[in-house]
Write a protein that holds these residues in place. Structure first.
Motif, short mmCIF file in Angstrom:
data_model
loop_
_atom_site.label_atom_id
_atom_site.label_comp_id
_atom_site.label_asym_id
_atom_site.label_seq_id
_atom_site.Cartn_x
_atom_site.Cartn_y
_atom_site.Cartn_z
N LEU A 8 39.68 19.18 21.01
CA LEU A 8 40.01 17.79 22.76
C LEU A 8 38.08 18.12 22.71
CD1 LEU A 8 42.61 18.71 24.56
CD2 LEU A 8 43.03 16.68 23.02
N GLN A 9 37.51 19.31 22.80
CA GLN A 9 36.00 19.69 22.69
C GLN A 9 35.36 18.38 22.29
OE1 GLN A 9 35.16 23.71 23.96
NE2 GLN A 9 36.54 23.66 24.91
N LEU A 10 35.52 18.06 20.48
CA LEU A 10 34.46 17.77 20.39
C LEU A 10 35.14 16.18 19.66
CD1 LEU A 10 34.35 20.56 17.68
CD2 LEU A 10 32.80 20.19 18.79
N ILE A 11 36.45 16.04 19.91
CA ILE A 11 36.75 14.30 20.41
C ILE A 11 36.49 13.72 21.30
CG2 ILE A 11 38.72 13.00 19.88
CD1 ILE A 11 38.08 13.66 17.34
N ALA A 12 36.70 14.42 22.25
CA ALA A 12 36.71 13.40 23.32
C ALA A 12 35.16 12.75 23.77
CB ALA A 12 36.98 14.26 24.89
N PRO A 13 34.32 13.57 23.36
CA PRO A 13 32.96 13.81 24.21
C PRO A 13 32.46 12.08 22.92
CG PRO A 13 32.78 15.35 23.49
CD PRO A 13 33.52 14.97 23.22
N TRP A 29 30.77 21.97 27.52
CA TRP A 29 32.27 20.94 26.57
C TRP A 29 32.22 20.35 28.40
CZ3 TRP A 29 36.50 20.72 29.91
CH2 TRP A 29 36.71 21.62 30.43
N TRP A 30 32.13 20.33 29.55
CA TRP A 30 32.54 19.84 30.47
C TRP A 30 31.77 18.36 30.46
CZ3 TRP A 30 28.79 19.20 34.16
CH2 TRP A 30 27.92 20.29 34.80
N LEU A 31 30.18 19.16 30.32
CA LEU A 31 29.50 18.09 30.92
C LEU A 31 28.90 17.07 29.64
CD1 LEU A 31 26.90 16.79 31.69
CD2 LEU A 31 25.00 19.44 30.35
N LYS A 32 29.64 17.49 27.58
CA LYS A 32 29.81 16.54 26.81
C LYS A 32 30.97 15.23 27.50
CE LYS A 32 28.84 20.31 23.41
NZ LYS A 32 29.69 20.99 22.24
N ILE A 33 32.18 15.87 27.99
CA ILE A 33 32.81 15.07 28.32
C ILE A 33 32.60 14.21 29.34
CG2 ILE A 33 35.54 14.20 29.00
CD1 ILE A 33 36.15 17.33 27.21
N ALA A 34 31.89 15.14 30.43
CA ALA A 34 31.77 14.05 31.20
C ALA A 34 30.42 12.71 30.83
CB ALA A 34 30.98 14.65 32.02
N ILE A 35 29.40 13.10 29.64
CA ILE A 35 28.45 11.84 29.56
C ILE A 35 29.48 11.19 28.33
CG2 ILE A 35 26.77 11.33 27.48
CD1 ILE A 35 26.07 14.60 28.22
N GLY A 36 30.45 11.43 27.30
CA GLY A 36 31.53 10.51 26.36
C GLY A 36 32.29 9.67 27.94
N ALA A 37 32.99 10.12 29.26
CA ALA A 37 33.39 8.60 30.36
C ALA A 37 32.44 8.70 30.49
CB ALA A 37 34.06 10.34 30.75
#
Length: 329
Positions: free
Chosen positions: A207-212, A282-290
């Motif tokens: 999920l960490q690598l797919i979500a961003p 990981w949370w920053l990566k997902i935040a950027i993707g969001a």
């Protein structure tokens, strides 16, 4: 209005304007005359469209005015206003019109991906089809994460590959089969990969690598699939329009979607190339993707809603698209 009588009265002006647009050089008097005739013929076109919308006459006058406008304003002047209008009106309008198609494609894709993931994670035979235990371990511990290599060439490769997929989904959407096949194949592959990672205790890494990047990238794929299926539906159920007319109008509008998605996919490619595989939390990566996804949704829904309310569809304007015979219904 008697169209034949109208044509007989104003035909000499039309022919004179046509003659002037074909001359290589105009003197001062002729330059003034072509401007005057352009204004007069524009009024004639408006009258014909409102009172007797004959497609042949409308097309003739539209073409004549287009050539005259080019002669008056010059053919090499940059049309930045057209570029801006395409970006802030045409593309959002086309995206907004297929929003519910996109929702249903998204729901179907996620349902298939979840089914494929649960099957791989819970069914020993399905898990065995993913490779030998050694191959599975190598994929989970090395191959999956090492794919995301932070560099410009990787971002460019991802962008061009995804743009090509989206273009195919729209262009071959009229078949009704190609979008379904591509979306189904991708849903099964994503779900199976997730199921394999989950079975080996690495669902969090997956999920960490797919979500961003996947939040925006997959949304673009869903939009392109929705556009292709909407084009197919225009052929199946054209409404009051003739089937060829409906296909032409929807085709022009939905190709706008494919062109517009290249910008969103470029952003997704940058995220995948420089954020997904980076050392950020990981949370920053997902935040950027969001944030990237949120920007795209705001663009499509806010600007798109405004454009559609103003009567835009994403299609060309009447002068460029050509006139069609009015139909009742």
């Amino acid at each position: 209005m008697d169209l034949d009588a109208f044509t007989a009265v104003h035909g000499p002006e039309w022919r004179r304007l046509d003659e002037l647009t074909r001359r290589r050089r105009l003197d001062g008097a002729e330059a003034d005359e072509i401007v005057r005739l352009y204004q007069a013929v524009a009024t004639h076109l408006s009258t014909v469209r409102s009172a007797a919308p004959d497609p042949a006459t409308v097309s003739r006058l539209s073409d004549l005015l287009g050539r005259a406008r080019t002669r008056i304003s010059g053919a090499h002047e940059p049309a930045w206003s057209d570029v801006v209008r395409f970006a802030v009106v045409s593309v959002p309008a086309a995206l907004y019109r297929i929003r519910w198609w996109t929702v249903w494609v998204t729901v179907a894709f996620l349902a298939v991906a979840l089914l494929a993931g649960f099957r791989v994670a819970l069914d020993p035979d399905a898990l065995a089809s993913m490779g030998t235990p050694a191959e599975q371990e190598q994929y989970v511990s090395e191959a999956f994460a090492s794919y995301y290599d932070p560099q410009l060439s990787f971002a460019a490769m991802v962008w061009t590959n995804n743009a090509w997929i989206c273009a195919q989904l729209v262009a071959f959407g009229v078949t009704g089969l190609w979008p379904v096949y591509v979306l189904l194949l991708n849903a099964v592959n994503v779900g199976a990969a997730g199921g394999l990672m989950a079975e080996h205790g690495e669902l969090g890494l997956f999920l960490q690598l797919i979500a961003p990047h996947g939040l925006l990238e997959l949304t673009c794929i869903f939009v392109a699939g929705a556009a292709g299926l909407r084009l197919f539906w225009a052929w199946v159920a054209p409404g009051p329009r003739r089937r060829a007319v409906a296909l032409a109008a929807e085709g022009r509008a939905l190709v706008t979607v494919a062109v517009g998605l290249t910008g969103a996919l470029a952003l997704s490619g940058l995220v995948e190339g420089f954020v997904t595989g980076s050392g950020l939390a990981w949370w920053l990566k997902i935040a950027i993707g969001a944030v990237a996804l949120g920007a795209f949704l705001a663009y499509a829904l806010v600007l798109g809603r405004r454009a559609v309310r103003a009567g835009e569809t994403g299609d060309l304007d009447a002068d460029r698209a050509g006139a069609v015979l009015p139909t009742a219904g």
